[in-house]
Write an enzyme that holds these catalytic residues in place. Sequence first.
Site, PDB file in Angstrom:
ATOM      1  N   THR A  31      -2.565  -3.073  -6.539  1.00  0.00           N
ATOM      2  CA  THR A  31      -2.559  -3.628  -8.059  1.00  0.00           C
ATOM      3  C   THR A  31      -3.790  -4.074  -8.155  1.00  0.00           C
ATOM      4  OG1 THR A  31      -0.141  -4.378  -7.748  1.00  0.00           O
ATOM      5  CG2 THR A  31      -1.744  -5.662  -9.028  1.00  0.00           C
ATOM      6  N   THR A  34      -9.535  -2.756  -9.573  1.00  0.00           N
ATOM      7  CA  THR A  34     -10.179  -1.371  -8.874  1.00  0.00           C
ATOM      8  C   THR A  34      -9.101  -0.209  -8.740  1.00  0.00           C
ATOM      9  OG1 THR A  34     -11.352  -3.246  -7.347  1.00  0.00           O
ATOM     10  CG2 THR A  34     -11.435  -0.818  -6.589  1.00  0.00           C
ATOM     11  N   ASP A  87      -5.136   0.436  -1.963  1.00  0.00           N
ATOM     12  CA  ASP A  87      -4.919  -1.188  -2.594  1.00  0.00           C
ATOM     13  C   ASP A  87      -6.292  -1.603  -2.470  1.00  0.00           C
ATOM     14  OD1 ASP A  87      -3.846  -3.320  -3.866  1.00  0.00           O
ATOM     15  OD2 ASP A  87      -2.354  -3.523  -2.584  1.00  0.00           O
ATOM     16  N   ASP A  90      -9.455  -8.993  -1.860  1.00  0.00           N
ATOM     17  CA  ASP A  90     -10.370  -9.826  -2.351  1.00  0.00           C
ATOM     18  C   ASP A  90     -11.160 -10.234  -1.420  1.00  0.00           C
ATOM     19  OD1 ASP A  90      -8.742 -10.004  -4.739  1.00  0.00           O
ATOM     20  OD2 ASP A  90      -7.102 -10.841  -3.479  1.00  0.00           O
ATOM     21  N   LYS A 101      -5.610 -10.922   0.363  1.00  0.00           N
ATOM     22  CA  LYS A 101      -5.131 -10.219  -0.931  1.00  0.00           C
ATOM     23  C   LYS A 101      -4.294 -11.205  -1.853  1.00  0.00           C
ATOM     24  CE  LYS A 101      -3.449  -5.995  -0.928  1.00  0.00           C
ATOM     25  NZ  LYS A 101      -4.054  -5.864  -2.162  1.00  0.00           N
ATOM     26  N   GLY A 102      -4.115 -10.903  -2.905  1.00  0.00           N
ATOM     27  CA  GLY A 102      -3.171 -11.640  -3.911  1.00  0.00           C
ATOM     28  C   GLY A 102      -3.781 -12.331  -5.078  1.00  0.00           C
ATOM     29  N   GLU A 110       2.786  -5.916  -2.349  1.00  0.00           N
ATOM     30  CA  GLU A 110       1.357  -5.044  -1.651  1.00  0.00           C
ATOM     31  C   GLU A 110       1.933  -5.143  -0.024  1.00  0.00           C
ATOM     32  OE1 GLU A 110      -1.779  -5.967  -4.871  1.00  0.00           O
ATOM     33  OE2 GLU A 110      -1.782  -7.319  -3.035  1.00  0.00           O
ATOM     34  N   LYS A 128     -16.792  -7.539  -2.309  1.00  0.00           N
ATOM     35  CA  LYS A 128     -15.743  -8.113  -1.298  1.00  0.00           C
ATOM     36  C   LYS A 128     -15.821  -8.318   0.104  1.00  0.00           C
ATOM     37  CE  LYS A 128     -13.309  -7.860  -5.531  1.00  0.00           C
ATOM     38  NZ  LYS A 128     -12.025  -6.920  -5.254  1.00  0.00           N
TER      39      LYS A 128
HETATM   40  C1  A5P Z   1      -3.419  -8.141  -6.260  1.00  0.00           C
HETATM   41  O1  A5P Z   1      -2.297  -9.053  -5.857  1.00  0.00           O
HETATM   42  C2  A5P Z   1      -4.558  -8.242  -5.360  1.00  0.00           C
HETATM   43  O2  A5P Z   1      -4.087  -8.325  -3.978  1.00  0.00           O
HETATM   44  C3  A5P Z   1      -5.637  -7.126  -5.373  1.00  0.00           C
HETATM   45  O3  A5P Z   1      -5.522  -6.283  -4.599  1.00  0.00           O
HETATM   46  C4  A5P Z   1      -6.988  -7.996  -5.391  1.00  0.00           C
HETATM   47  O4  A5P Z   1      -6.784  -8.886  -6.247  1.00  0.00           O
HETATM   48  C5  A5P Z   1      -8.119  -6.949  -5.892  1.00  0.00           C
HETATM   49  O5  A5P Z   1      -8.244  -7.116  -7.289  1.00  0.00           O
HETATM   50  P1  A5P Z   1      -9.430  -6.394  -7.987  1.00  0.00           P
HETATM   51  O6  A5P Z   1      -9.438  -4.865  -7.553  1.00  0.00           O
HETATM   52  O7  A5P Z   1      -9.130  -6.747  -9.520  1.00  0.00           O
HETATM   53  O8  A5P Z   1     -10.443  -7.213  -7.593  1.00  0.00           O
END
Ligand code: A5P
Length: 239
Positions: A31, A34, A87, A90, A101-102, A110, A128
């Site tokens: 999610t 990216t 996936d 962050d 993450k999250g 996830e 990141k």
């Molecule tokens: C989603 O719950 C997150 O774990 C995402 O994997 C994380 O926020 C990365 O998102 P972006 O790709 O939008 O930075």
Amino acid sequence: MSNATAEAGKRAAAEAAASLIENGMVLGLGTGSTMAYVLDALARRIATEGLSVRGVPTSEWTGARATALGIPLTDLAHDPVLDLAIDGADDIERGRLRLIKGLGGALLREKIVAEAARRFVVVADASKLVDRLGQRSPLPIEIVKFGHDATQRRIGALGLAPAMRLAADKTPFVTDNGNYVLDASGLAALRDDPAVIEASLRDIAGVIGTGLFLHGVERAVIGHADGHIETLMAMAAHG
Ligand code: A5P
């Protein structure tokens, strides 16, 4: 890092990560922004190469987006073992490739999907990368609604500073699983030993899951603004 720079890195990393997908694979589909680029690239490969794959989405958002792009979906009941999960993240710790993450709110699904995968690949732009977890992001913690104030206090007693995540309308953000999310800052302890903090958090009854992903990442595909890709492989843990 400017938005345009980050987007260029995300797009480059997404293209590289999507190239790891092989015909016949059952995928975990993460999610975030990216992952949106990964889904675009995968849809293109399905359309142009006739790639036959199916994926387990980690959120309602990803499921809807994949369906709109013509990516076939499945679930863990039908496909309990995934060939490859991709996936975003962050915080990505250099070296051991431990993650936070999250920030997108999908941490629990996830982690379930990552655990079901033989291979777990993280895709991100270079912003990141961190030396220590928590340098960049707070730690998302998914908690049940019942007794959430008490759960928040217990998390605070661990030395973290948890704040209720709010939606755009200022009401508490609710996950796809019907739970709340606390974003915890004050992560000095986390930097010293994330495994201890993870165990302490998981010991609190109201905590459903945390955004700490401490093992299992095979590689991180990192995109830089100039389009070049850095692939980081997880180094063995010491101590
Ligand atoms: C989603 O719950 C997150 O774990 C995402 O994997 C994380 O926020 C990365 O998102 P972006 O790709 O939008 O930075």
